[in-house]
Scaffold this motif. Structure first.
Motif, mmCIF file in Angstrom:
data_model
loop_
_atom_site.group_PDB
_atom_site.id
_atom_site.type_symbol
_atom_site.label_atom_id
_atom_site.label_comp_id
_atom_site.label_asym_id
_atom_site.label_seq_id
_atom_site.Cartn_x
_atom_site.Cartn_y
_atom_site.Cartn_z
ATOM 1 N N LYS A 3 -3.650 0.681 8.284
ATOM 2 C CA LYS A 3 -3.736 -0.522 7.445
ATOM 3 C C LYS A 3 -2.397 -1.240 7.415
ATOM 4 O O LYS A 3 -1.350 -0.594 7.442
ATOM 5 N N THR A 61 -4.673 11.336 -3.424
ATOM 6 C CA THR A 61 -4.973 10.242 -2.491
ATOM 7 C C THR A 61 -5.276 10.871 -1.135
ATOM 8 O O THR A 61 -5.038 12.066 -0.940
ATOM 9 N N ALA A 62 -5.723 10.052 -0.188
ATOM 10 C CA ALA A 62 -5.777 10.513 1.205
ATOM 11 C C ALA A 62 -4.343 10.802 1.632
ATOM 12 O O ALA A 62 -3.416 10.157 1.134
ATOM 13 N N LYS A 110 0.626 3.997 -3.018
ATOM 14 C CA LYS A 110 0.249 5.403 -2.770
ATOM 15 C C LYS A 110 1.367 6.329 -3.242
ATOM 16 O O LYS A 110 1.101 7.413 -3.764
ATOM 17 N N GLU A 114 -18.034 5.255 -3.571
ATOM 18 C CA GLU A 114 -16.821 4.539 -3.968
ATOM 19 C C GLU A 114 -16.991 4.087 -5.414
ATOM 20 O O GLU A 114 -18.011 3.476 -5.772
ATOM 21 N N GLU A 169 -9.357 1.745 -7.595
ATOM 22 C CA GLU A 169 -10.508 2.092 -6.754
ATOM 23 C C GLU A 169 -10.351 3.535 -6.289
ATOM 24 O O GLU A 169 -9.277 3.926 -5.829
ATOM 25 N N TYR A 211 -10.226 10.481 -5.374
ATOM 26 C CA TYR A 211 -9.029 10.165 -4.569
ATOM 27 C C TYR A 211 -8.744 8.684 -4.777
ATOM 28 O O TYR A 211 -9.602 7.846 -4.468
ATOM 29 N N ASN A 263 -7.668 5.114 -4.002
ATOM 30 C CA ASN A 263 -7.460 4.347 -2.774
ATOM 31 C C ASN A 263 -6.474 3.210 -3.022
ATOM 32 O O ASN A 263 -5.478 3.084 -2.335
ATOM 33 N N GLU A 264 -6.766 2.381 -4.017
ATOM 34 C CA GLU A 264 -5.809 1.298 -4.295
ATOM 35 C C GLU A 264 -5.968 0.799 -5.710
ATOM 36 O O GLU A 264 -6.919 1.145 -6.402
ATOM 37 N N PHE A 303 -12.237 7.015 -4.189
ATOM 38 C CA PHE A 303 -13.292 7.644 -3.392
ATOM 39 C C PHE A 303 -13.728 8.886 -4.153
ATOM 40 O O PHE A 303 -12.885 9.597 -4.717
ATOM 41 N N ARG A 320 0.814 -1.226 0.000
ATOM 42 C CA ARG A 320 0.000 0.000 0.000
ATOM 43 C C ARG A 320 0.842 1.268 0.000
ATOM 44 O O ARG A 320 0.395 2.298 -0.494
ATOM 45 N N GLU A 336 -3.539 6.363 7.072
ATOM 46 C CA GLU A 336 -4.162 7.223 6.062
ATOM 47 C C GLU A 336 -5.170 8.145 6.723
ATOM 48 O O GLU A 336 -5.898 7.718 7.632
#
Ligand code: AMP
Length: 384
Positions: free
Chosen positions: A158, A132-133, A122, A201, A267, A276, A278-279, A269, A118, A193
């Motif tokens: 996470k 991203t966040a 990111k 989503e 993915e 944003y 996420n992954e 948000f 992750r 995060e």
């Protein structure tokens, strides 16, 4: 008049013109691999799966090597395949790298390495200017405390690796949550995060061929419960062309950066009209299952086309669709198939709490008709 000479003799078959048989090696033999094989058979492809689980869903459809992913003999068998790919991203990168010394492996093992972590994922988004966040790596309790000061609460802690379906993460709402979350997760490297108070989503499925050509499916909307994807709506409702274009620009940059070949899923948000990331998943994805009946070319077929260097197929969505996961329980076939345009996929897995054992795709001419069918299907055991 130019008369064309037409031979009355049927052409003599030229055996040298037969398409060569091609075998795809797949790391992982779960439901994604199973659906990949089902998409590949009409193209005349053969499959060899490697998965340590003897009862893995693709095993009943094709040759299944039951062995550890790093088993020497098993890798030897897969390296005899024309192309190797993955249907599961937690396979050891080492297995992919060893195979890449002997045969073609797509997506590239480096892309797999980024998507497995992750933090690297990111950092990749950040380097490309994809929002991203806010995030920070965490390996000690002290680092957690100091990054919580910077990012504020709520936040999400996470594990950097091996998280799925909401596992390996904890939402931190107050300082009082830090000890328990760190005690639960802190044995592994972590990522903190900032919490994104998103409205929806979304995910974007894209595919890049060996020649660098790319194609994108429309953004879809994903609804989760208890960390598990339950329902996907495709296309997502009310998405402006400019938002789709932004998502495609972000994904296009990621595909280029990773020299990617195959299907990639990102993915996002959606918050205040902004995306944003996420992954990313370096593979076909649960939110793309609707493409089997709902798009001109399924994600599975497009993945195979991409890794084989074949022309990509149209990603057009034919009608509004919904995909409902079957989680933990299976409804009677009759009840599902009684719903107009519902299609049923069982994965040949024993039902267990929280386990994805199948899915339903349903299509309709209008969103209102689709919603009526989804409401009916949601009453069935395991659905959504
Ligand atoms: P992930 O494993 O990263 O896909 O996270 C699983 C689910 O947790 C996501 O689908 C979101 O619903 C939620 N989630 C993850 N990260 C965040 C975040 N930074 N802010 C808010 N919700 C999050």
């Amino acid at each position: 008049m130019n008369a064309r000479k037409v031979s009355s003799q049927p052409p003599i078959p030229d055996s040298s013109r037969r398409e060569p048989s091609l075998t795809i090696g797949v790391l992982g033999a779960g439901q994604l691999g199973r659906m990949m094989a089902l998409a590949g058979y009409p193209l005349g492809l053969r499959f060899v799966f490697l998965d340590p689980a003897a009862s893995a869903p693709a095993g009943s459809l094709a040759e299944h090597v039951v062995a550890d992913y790093l088993d020497e003999q098993a890798l030897e068998r897969l390296s005899a395949c024309d192309v190797v790919t993955y249907e599961f991203e937690s396979v050891p990168v080492e297995a992919a790298r060893r195979l890449a010394q002997k045969t073609q492996v797509f997506p590239p093992p480096d892309a797999l390495a980024v998507a497995q972590d992750r933090l690297l994922e990111k950092e990749c988004f950040r380097a490309l200017g994809v929002p991203t966040a806010p995030f920070a790596p965490v390996s000690t309790r002290e680092e957690l405390a100091s990054h919580v000061q910077e990012l504020g609460l709520p936040a999400v802690l996470k594990t950097r690796r091996f998280g799925y379906d909401g596992k390996g993460q904890a939402v931190l709402r107050s300082e009082a949550d830090l000890d328990a979350a760190f005690a639960e997760l802190g044995a592994q490297p972590l990522l903190l995060e900032g919490f994104v108070p998103f409205e929806r989503e979304l995910s974007l499925l894209c595919v890049r061929g060996r020649d660098g050509k790319v194609a994108f499916y429309p953004l879809v909307e994903n609804r989760h419960r208890e960390g598990i994807l339950r329902v996907t709506y495709a296309p997502a409702d009310g998405i402006r062309d400019s938002l789709q274009a932004t998502a495609e620009r972000y994904a296009g940059q990621v595909l280029e950066r990773l020299a990617y070949v195959g299907v990639l899923t990102i993915e996002f948000f959606l918050r205040d009209g902004e995306l944003y990331a996420n992954e990313m998943a370096p593979r076909v994805h649960n939110s793309g299952h609707f493409t089997i009946e709902g798009a001109e070319t399924s994600q599975f077929e497009n993945h195979l086309r991409a890794i084989l260097g074949l022309p990509l197929g149209s990603t057009e969505v034919l009608e509004p669709c919904a995909m409902l996961n079957l989680v933990g329980d299976l409804p009677p076939r009759e009840a599902v198939l009684a719903v107009p345009s519902a299609h049923l996929h069982f994965y040949d897995k024993a039902p267990r709490v929280g386990r994805k054992v199948g899915h339903i795709t349903v299509r309709a001419a209008t969103r209102a008709a689709l919603d009526a069918n989804v409401t009916r299907l949601l009453r069935l055991p395991g659905a959504g």
